[in-house]
Design a protein around this motif. Structure first.
Motif, PDB file in Angstrom:
ATOM      1  N   MET A   1      31.716 136.465  -3.893  1.00 25.56           N
ATOM      2  CA  MET A   1      32.828 135.585  -3.547  1.00 25.56           C
ATOM      3  C   MET A   1      32.347 134.494  -2.595  1.00 25.56           C
ATOM      4  SD  MET A   1      36.422 136.589  -1.720  1.00 25.56           S
ATOM      5  CE  MET A   1      37.554 135.324  -1.180  1.00 25.56           C
ATOM      6  N   THR A   2      32.604 133.233  -2.926  1.00 25.68           N
ATOM      7  CA  THR A   2      32.192 132.124  -2.081  1.00 25.68           C
ATOM      8  C   THR A   2      33.144 132.004  -0.901  1.00 25.68           C
ATOM      9  OG1 THR A   2      31.344 130.946  -4.000  1.00 25.68           O
ATOM     10  CG2 THR A   2      31.740 129.652  -1.997  1.00 25.68           C
ATOM     11  N   PRO A   3      32.626 131.989   0.339  1.00 22.04           N
ATOM     12  CA  PRO A   3      33.516 131.881   1.493  1.00 22.04           C
ATOM     13  C   PRO A   3      34.290 130.568   1.477  1.00 22.04           C
ATOM     14  CG  PRO A   3      31.284 132.516   2.158  1.00 22.04           C
ATOM     15  CD  PRO A   3      31.217 132.108   0.724  1.00 22.04           C
ATOM     16  N   HIS A   4      35.515 130.629   1.973  1.00 19.04           N
ATOM     17  CA  HIS A   4      36.309 129.421   2.145  1.00 19.04           C
ATOM     18  C   HIS A   4      35.736 128.622   3.306  1.00 19.04           C
ATOM     19  CE1 HIS A   4      39.816 126.865   2.960  1.00 19.04           C
ATOM     20  NE2 HIS A   4      39.683 127.231   4.223  1.00 19.04           N
ATOM     21  N   LEU A   5      35.395 127.357   3.060  1.00 17.16           N
ATOM     22  CA  LEU A   5      34.870 126.527   4.134  1.00 17.16           C
ATOM     23  C   LEU A   5      36.027 125.894   4.892  1.00 17.16           C
ATOM     24  CD1 LEU A   5      31.800 124.691   2.539  1.00 17.16           C
ATOM     25  CD2 LEU A   5      31.830 126.696   4.032  1.00 17.16           C
ATOM     26  N   PRO A   6      36.075 126.079   6.187  1.00 18.75           N
ATOM     27  CA  PRO A   6      37.153 125.463   6.957  1.00 18.75           C
ATOM     28  C   PRO A   6      36.984 123.949   7.014  1.00 18.75           C
ATOM     29  CG  PRO A   6      35.544 126.471   8.422  1.00 18.75           C
ATOM     30  CD  PRO A   6      35.145 126.847   7.023  1.00 18.75           C
ATOM     31  N   LEU A   7      38.091 123.262   7.202  1.00 20.15           N
ATOM     32  CA  LEU A   7      38.001 121.837   7.488  1.00 20.15           C
ATOM     33  C   LEU A   7      37.227 121.647   8.785  1.00 20.15           C
ATOM     34  CD1 LEU A   7      41.652 120.560   6.856  1.00 20.15           C
ATOM     35  CD2 LEU A   7      39.652 120.093   5.447  1.00 20.15           C
ATOM     36  N   VAL A   8      36.343 120.682   8.791  1.00 19.17           N
ATOM     37  CA  VAL A   8      35.623 120.346  10.016  1.00 19.17           C
ATOM     38  C   VAL A   8      36.289 119.100  10.599  1.00 19.17           C
ATOM     39  CG1 VAL A   8      33.422 119.712  11.047  1.00 19.17           C
ATOM     40  CG2 VAL A   8      33.484 121.343   9.144  1.00 19.17           C
ATOM     41  N   ILE A   9      37.019 119.319  11.670  1.00 20.66           N
ATOM     42  CA  ILE A   9      37.764 118.239  12.325  1.00 20.66           C
ATOM     43  C   ILE A   9      36.997 117.826  13.579  1.00 20.66           C
ATOM     44  CG2 ILE A   9      39.946 117.563  13.387  1.00 20.66           C
ATOM     45  CD1 ILE A   9      41.308 119.771  11.758  1.00 20.66           C
ATOM     46  N   VAL A  10      36.615 116.573  13.648  1.00 22.28           N
ATOM     47  CA  VAL A  10      35.840 116.080  14.787  1.00 22.28           C
ATOM     48  C   VAL A  10      36.782 115.509  15.836  1.00 22.28           C
ATOM     49  CG1 VAL A  10      34.061 114.474  15.561  1.00 22.28           C
ATOM     50  CG2 VAL A  10      33.849 115.600  13.342  1.00 22.28           C
ATOM     51  N   THR A  11      36.697 116.040  17.035  1.00 20.35           N
ATOM     52  CA  THR A  11      37.481 115.518  18.145  1.00 20.35           C
ATOM     53  C   THR A  11      36.779 114.294  18.710  1.00 20.35           C
ATOM     54  OG1 THR A  11      38.248 117.747  18.675  1.00 20.35           O
ATOM     55  CG2 THR A  11      38.515 116.062  20.374  1.00 20.35           C
TER      56      THR A  11
END
Length: 504
Positions: A1-11
């Motif tokens: 199962m391929t892990p769900h990649l989280p959104l990468v939000i840059v502050t």
């Protein structure tokens, strides 16, 4: 199962509309999925200019963090409501609302047919419990809203209380669980294992040692490093350095430089582990979460050896380790301080800086032990200076070294093997200056000392001083080879000395 990649939000740390627009334009090629605009950091008079950020090449999250939750914004509810309502009327993709302060806004905006996706955030205090996290994550929220909980905690507490709430294989993708403090970077690294909706990252570091200057939250990792690691999937390798304290460590900078130049899909963290008991508790779980190798510095080198399943010859002889490498479920301890010191001693002898077969070692800890093992390979005669007569006697008996009292005999080579010189370490209370004079070469294990007393005294006495930068790079090269089965070139070693340690 391929892990769900989280959104990468840059502050984005910028505080003006012009600087913010320029920064957003640079972030898309670096792997950002979205950007967070911290309007609480903007001057109040510039807030009406938020519309100037549109159109944007990346989705934007609008945040006005209150002072009560660690931001720079106002806590007044009427003021917050006015600002957040105005932001909600703009085409932001996401809007951050605080669960504890913005309940009325959450209800009204949650009932809207259109508008930004709501991120309902709560920044907990250190004394809040894991039950509080569960309560917040399971509480009612408007359809489509994302729950975000942030808790300050160390590595041990993360594995004891927070990690059990996260489920390998993925959650609902509608939750963000992050920590600050010692475990913050670790949680961001392992987030894909748990199906978290998003993580927050810093802009790319503009030059080495710049990350701390640009991250709004110190636990944030640079977006370019995080994206490469995430996209590598199972090929990505996770490493760390641990000690207490660990903020001074340049190992992450050195290994990151070499991984980038050698195109290795790795991520290297600094983990402040506060006790040897905590290290014992978290070593196995760290391995289960993908950690493949860890450098170990003061004061856990002895503990590292005892926790390992197997150890190399140098670690066994020194009685301590500065590297742990995992293969499957097995941890192997190595001591690359020994080989680094042996390499440097040979160089000093060949260059004529070390003119006889004697050296003085200041200290009785792990660095001193590594020095004694290296010196024995060269059949050198060693004198040990230390605070505790008992420790000095045991070390001398174990390694065949000499014990000396106060002496005015000038030494050709002195190795300083204590952490004294760091800002958070007590001053050195071992008498050594009488052994230093014209022609003495003083080799310090401490690199870039905050309090350069050793250098000042050495130069005052007419000697030559070298800080621990070269030793650091030499042992890092050995560690890199153990982690990646390939050694950085001499040119890359030199770059680390020049760019990370600012020395030739």
């Amino acid at each position: 199962m391929t892990p769900h990649l989280p959104l990468v939000i840059v502050t984005i740390p910028s505080r003006t509309p012009e600087a913010t627009r320029a920064e957003i334009a640079e972030l898309r090629p670096q792997g950002a999925d979205a950007v967070e605009i911290r309007f609480d950091r903007w001057p109040r008079e510039d807030l009406p200019r938020a519309a100037e950020l549109f159109p944007s090449p990346l989705p934007m999250l609008a945040t006005y963090r209150s002072a009560a939750e660690g931001g720079a914004g106002r806590d007044d509810l009427r003021d917050r409501s006015e600002i957040l309502t105005a932001l909600a009327d703009l085409p932001f993709a996401y809007l951050d609302l605080e669960l504890r302060r913005d309940r009325a806004l959450i209800a009204s905006m949650g009932a809207r047919q259109r508008g930004p996706t709501l991120i309902l955030s709560c920044h907990l205090r250190a004394n809040d419990t894991a039950e509080k996290i569960s309560e917040l994550l399971s509480g009612h929220r408007p359809r489509g809203a994302i729950a975000k909980v942030v808790l300050p905690c160390g590595v041990g507490r993360f594995y004891r209380e927070v990690r059990p709430l996260l489920h390998p294989g993925g959650g609902s993708h509608a939750e963000i669980v992050l920590t600050t403090g010692a475990s913050g970077s670790l949680v961001r690294a392992v987030a894909p294992r748990f199906g978290l909706a998003a993580v927050f990252a810093a802009p790319p570091a503009r030059g080495l040692r710049a990350r701390g200057e640009i991250a709004v939250e110190p636990s944030q990792l640079p977006v370019d490093q995080l994206r490469r690691f995430y996209d590598a999937g199972k090929l990505g390798r996770l490493f760390a350095v641990t000690g207490h304290p660990i903020d001074h460590s340049l190992s992450p900078d050195i290994h990151t430089l070499w991984m980038e130049e050698e195109r290795k899909p790795g991520l290297y963290l600094a983990l402040d582990i506060e006790s040897k008991e905590e290290l014992a508790r978290v070593l196995r779980p760290l391995g289960e979460d993908g950690l493949l190798g860890m450098n170990v510095t003061h004061p856990w080198k002895g503990a590292a050896l005892r926790l390992a399943d197997h150890c190399g010859r140098a670690a066994e002889r020194a009685g301590c380790a500065n590297v742990l490498v995992r293969t499957g479920r097995v941890w192997r301890a190595e001591n690359f301080d020994v080989s680094a010191m042996l390499r440097r001693l040979r160089e000093l002898r060949e260059s004529g800086a070390w003119t006889d077969d004697r050296l003085v070692v200041i200290g009785t800890g792990g660095a001193a032990r590594a020095t004694l093992v290296a010196a024995s390979e060269l059949h050198a005669r060693v004198e040990v200076l230390g605070r505790s007569t008992g420790h000095v006697t045991r070390l001398a008996r174990e390694f065949g070294a000499e014990i000396t009292g106060p002496s005015s005999t000038t030494a050709s080579l002195i190795v300083h093997a204590t952490p004294a010189g760091r800002a958070d370490v007590p001053a050195l209370d071992i008498s050594w200056a009488g052994r230093c004079g014209p022609g003495t070469y003083v080799l310090d294990f401490v690199y870039r000392p905050d309090r350069p007393f050793l250098r000042e005294k050495t130069l005052q006495k007419g000697g030559t001083y070298e800080d621990g930068g070269r030793l650091l790079v030499y042992q890092a090269a050995e560690s890199f080879e153990a982690f990646w089965d390939t050694r950085p070139s001499l040119a890359l070693e030199q770059r680390a000395l020049q760019e990370v340690l600012c020395t030739a």
